[in-house]
Write a protein that holds these residues in place. Structure first.
Motif, PDB file in Angstrom:
ATOM      1  N   ARG A  33       4.576 -12.552  -2.187  1.00 27.07           N
ATOM      2  CA  ARG A  33       5.098 -12.298  -3.000  1.00 27.07           C
ATOM      3  C   ARG A  33       6.245 -11.309  -2.684  1.00 27.07           C
ATOM      4  NH1 ARG A  33       3.909 -13.754  -8.261  1.00 27.07           N
ATOM      5  NH2 ARG A  33       4.514 -11.805  -8.853  1.00 27.07           N
ATOM      6  N   PHE A  34       5.113 -10.519  -1.851  1.00 23.66           N
ATOM      7  CA  PHE A  34       6.520  -9.179  -2.074  1.00 23.66           C
ATOM      8  C   PHE A  34       7.343  -9.522  -1.053  1.00 23.66           C
ATOM      9  CE2 PHE A  34       7.182  -5.512   1.428  1.00 23.66           C
ATOM     10  CZ  PHE A  34       8.427  -5.042   0.072  1.00 23.66           C
TER      11      PHE A  34
ATOM     12  N   LYS B  45      -1.647  -6.358  -9.586  1.00 25.24           N
ATOM     13  CA  LYS B  45      -1.090  -5.965  -8.513  1.00 25.24           C
ATOM     14  C   LYS B  45       0.159  -7.314  -8.901  1.00 25.24           C
ATOM     15  CE  LYS B  45      -3.086  -6.888  -3.692  1.00 25.24           C
ATOM     16  NZ  LYS B  45      -4.093  -6.789  -2.690  1.00 25.24           N
ATOM     17  N   PHE B  46      -0.601  -8.137  -9.337  1.00 19.54           N
ATOM     18  CA  PHE B  46       0.436  -9.558  -9.125  1.00 19.54           C
ATOM     19  C   PHE B  46       1.681  -9.564  -9.825  1.00 19.54           C
ATOM     20  CE2 PHE B  46       1.379 -13.645 -11.322  1.00 19.54           C
ATOM     21  CZ  PHE B  46       1.259 -14.609 -10.069  1.00 19.54           C
TER      22      PHE B  46
ATOM     23  N   ASP C  15       1.159  -2.921  -1.046  1.00 16.16           N
ATOM     24  CA  ASP C  15      -0.087  -4.506  -1.182  1.00 16.16           C
ATOM     25  C   ASP C  15      -0.205  -4.851   0.451  1.00 16.16           C
ATOM     26  OD1 ASP C  15      -0.367  -4.011  -3.754  1.00 16.16           O
ATOM     27  OD2 ASP C  15       1.199  -5.416  -3.957  1.00 16.16           O
TER      28      ASP C  15
ATOM     29  N   THR D  32       1.759 -15.733  -2.639  1.00 21.16           N
ATOM     30  CA  THR D  32       0.347 -15.034  -3.543  1.00 21.16           C
ATOM     31  C   THR D  32       0.373 -14.180  -2.370  1.00 21.16           C
ATOM     32  OG1 THR D  32      -1.583 -16.574  -1.546  1.00 21.16           O
ATOM     33  CG2 THR D  32      -0.734 -16.601  -4.972  1.00 21.16           C
ATOM     34  N   ASP D  33      -0.549 -13.123  -2.671  1.00 17.71           N
ATOM     35  CA  ASP D  33      -0.684 -11.703  -1.959  1.00 17.71           C
ATOM     36  C   ASP D  33       0.511 -11.411  -1.308  1.00 17.71           C
ATOM     37  OD1 ASP D  33      -3.367 -12.301  -1.909  1.00 17.71           O
ATOM     38  OD2 ASP D  33      -3.406 -14.515  -0.426  1.00 17.71           O
ATOM     39  N   GLU D  34       0.482 -11.405   0.381  1.00  9.18           N
ATOM     40  CA  GLU D  34       1.894 -10.519   0.676  1.00  9.18           C
ATOM     41  C   GLU D  34       2.908 -10.935   1.273  1.00  9.18           C
ATOM     42  OE1 GLU D  34      -0.011  -8.015   4.374  1.00  9.18           O
ATOM     43  OE2 GLU D  34      -0.144  -9.906   5.025  1.00  9.18           O
TER      44      GLU D  34
ATOM     45  N   SER E 107       3.806  -6.050  -7.581  1.00 10.16           N
ATOM     46  CA  SER E 107       3.306  -6.199  -6.022  1.00 10.16           C
ATOM     47  C   SER E 107       4.588  -5.075  -5.275  1.00 10.16           C
ATOM     48  CB  SER E 107       3.333  -7.610  -5.249  1.00 10.16           C
ATOM     49  OG  SER E 107       5.167  -8.417  -5.590  1.00 10.16           O
ATOM     50  N   SER E 108       4.500  -4.661  -4.452  1.00  9.77           N
ATOM     51  CA  SER E 108       5.326  -3.512  -3.848  1.00  9.77           C
ATOM     52  C   SER E 108       4.920  -3.706  -2.522  1.00  9.77           C
ATOM     53  CB  SER E 108       4.709  -2.166  -4.384  1.00  9.77           C
ATOM     54  OG  SER E 108       3.280  -1.651  -3.750  1.00  9.77           O
TER      55      SER E 108
END
Length: 568
Positions: free
Chosen positions: A239-240, A43-44, A51, A235-237, A47-48
């Motif tokens: 990143r995308f 996931k890290f 996520d 981090t999380d969203e 990312s897409s």
């Protein structure tokens, strides 16, 4: 500054490397970031949009989207009201573009920092009445008082608030539909920027309309700029949003961005969050801080070349003024600090300071001395403050304890601001100084965290590309820091205000490589040439026209120490 590196048991590192399917170097970087399972690694690193969380997890989203769709159906005039920093400007521009793509009747209003200050005022109300506005949507900002709410209500204008700052009790009592991930417990990601919240709102509206969301992703470079500028966790969203936004800049749909990238000599195929944070965001911020943020929203929307060139020229002029004002204030504060004996905090005020630039100076001073800093610009009977703090010392909560004295305040744990009547300023000053002394009794020595040993002789393009898979770097995903020793400086030149920075070349055995050291100019002297040093650095790519070469960003250096052994 202390250097620290986390060591791992050899067998454990080898086991995790096999589990992750990654080299021991990349495995160490992932573990250092709290990523400990194969699923988290996937996931890290990859990312897409899959996520992204459902926007309808955010409290009030159903109610808000229904109201927006009603405005769309009835062709009501919708006004997007944004804050005048990069995040607020980006959020406003993004919503205007994507809502207009839906056929909505949308316009925007960004207050002039110098002439209007903050809050709902008569100029804005006149503008809304003239435009026959039916719906007023804030981005990256709240409504500060009950009187402001009533000014809008009296003119039959419905209100939607979108924000990402921590809320005060007074705002909660306004009973206005609010989209803020920090409200409620349903939405796991509490770290969206203001423009990130605007993206989630647009996502929900498009979903309710049942239309293709491709257009939302096509303009994510606008949201990315606001997200990077607001220094939220990468981090999380986020990143995308950032990765997709950076990728979009290669073939951006924003005509003005092509000109800005060319002016700044940034290669869009190799752009990083550092480029956005240090070069792109400041030139956008300058107009808002010095003159007129509305022009920056126009920059994102405008297609006419002549108008775009005019806006960019105004940006350049404002940026020069901003830099001059920042230097003046910074030097004045530095001079005062030199007369103090290792201060635990800084609280300073002046009638001469421009309120639009004290935030940047505040950050620089806080980072340099690793202490809380509060700077107050006094004008027309009010003090406008920028506050920056350090890890473990929550400045927002301190302000909250005395919020009844403020006209308004807001922000985050480590970065906040307030507006206060001058008659209460001395009382606030005494209170905050007392709190800062008791909360910060001892010096907190800054720690430089090192990820791994990495011999500079092993650095090549393939290695840097591999490390960059962990990007984008920023808050909660800092650039990887590596350590090496036996390094010689063979040449350098200093640059920047007061020669704060330097660039040059270092050598180890037969390897010579380019380096740059931000805020390290004071440590490097010509007598240092040919001594041997330990360095902490991050490898990065530097573009010159079509050429790509490797440059090391030095984070710190010191003469070789025989006693300390770094684990390979």
């Amino acid at each position: 500054m202390n250097w620290e590196m986390k060591n791992y048991d050899r067998d454990y590192l080898a086991f995790k490397s096999g589990e992750f399917g990654e080299s021991e170097l990349i495995t160490r970087l992932l573990l250092n970031r709290g990523i400990s399972s194969k699923e988290e690694v996937e996931k890290f690193l990859n990312s897409s949009e899959n996520d992204l969380l459902s926007p309808f997890l955010i409290e009030n989203m159903d109610e808000v989207t229904e109201r927006i769709l009603k405005a769309k159906k009835n062709r009501e005039k919708v006004i997007i009201y944004g804050d005048y920093d990069v995040d607020g400007i980006s959020a406003a521009a993004y919503l205007v573009i994507v809502f207009r793509k839906l056929g909505m009747n949308v316009d925007y209003y960004i207050p002039n920092r110098a002439h209007e200050g903050v809050g709902i005022n008569s100029n804005l109300i006149k503008y809304l009445i003239k435009r026959n506005a039916g719906l007023f949507i804030t981005v990256d900002t709240n409504i500060g008082s009950y009187e402001e709410v009533m000014m809008l209500k009296r003119n039959n204008i419905d209100i939607i608030i979108t924000d990402h700052h921590r809320q005060t009790e007074e705002i909660k009592n306004f009973n206005i539909p609010t989209i803020n991930p920090k409200i409620g417990n349903n939405y796991p990601n509490k770290n969206l920027s203001g423009s990130g919240v605007a993206f989630k709102l647009a996502d929900a509206v498009y979903e309710k309309c049942g239309v293709n969301k491709k257009i939302l992703y096509d303009y994510l470079d606008i949201v990315m700029i606001g997200t990077v500028a607001d220094v939220v966790p990468m981090t999380d969203e986020n990143r995308f949003i950032i990765k997709k936004g950076l990728y979009n800049l290669r073939k951006t749909k924003i005509k003005g961005m092509k000109y800005i990238l060319n002016y700044l000599r940034i290669n869009p195929n190799n752009i990083t969050t550092s480029d956005v944070g240090f070069y792109i965001a400041p030139i956008f911020n300058a107009l808002g801080r010095i003159d007129n943020s509305k022009m920056v929203v126009e920059f994102f929307i405008e297609e006419d070349d002549f108008k775009l060139f005019s806006i960019i020229e105004e940006m350049k002029k404002a940026n020069k003024i901003r830099r001059y004002l920042e230097i003046e204030i910074y030097n004045e504060i530095e001079e005062k600090i030199q007369r103090l004996n290792k201060p635990k905090y800084i609280f300073m005020k002046s009638r001469k300071w421009h309120s639009g630039v004290i935030g940047v100076v505040c950050s620089r001073i806080s980072i340099k001395y690793n202490i809380p800093v509060i700077l107050v610009s006094i004008k027309n009977g009010y003090g406008k403050a920028s506050c920056r703090s350090i890890e473990g010392l929550n400045i927002f909560d301190m302000l909250k304890e005395t919020s009844d004295k403020f006209e308004r305040f807001g922000g985050h744990d480590l970065a906040a601001g307030f507006l206060v009547s001058e008659k209460y300023l001395k009382e606030i000053e005494i209170y905050l100084k007392k709190r800062l002394v008791t909360a910060n009794k001892s010096n907190i020595e800054k720690v430089l965290y090192i990820d791994s040993v990495l011999n500079i002789e092993q650095i090549n393009k393939s290695k840097v590309l591999d490390i960059n898979r962990l990007s984008p770097f920023g808050l909660d995903n800092q650039e990887p820091n590596f350590v090496d020793k036996g390094i010689k400086f063979i040449s350098f030149t200093k640059f920047g205000v007061n020669n704060r920075h330097f660039k040059g070349f270092i050598k180890k055995n037969d390897r010579i490589i380019s380096v740059i050291g931000y805020n390290l100019g004071h440590k490097l002297k010509f007598k240092n040439i040919n001594k041997k040093y330990e360095i902490v650095y991050t490898p990065s790519f530097k573009s010159v026209r079509t050429d790509l070469f490797i440059e090391l960003k030095l984070k710190d250096f010191r003469e070789n120490r025989g006693g300390q052994k770094w684990q390979l």
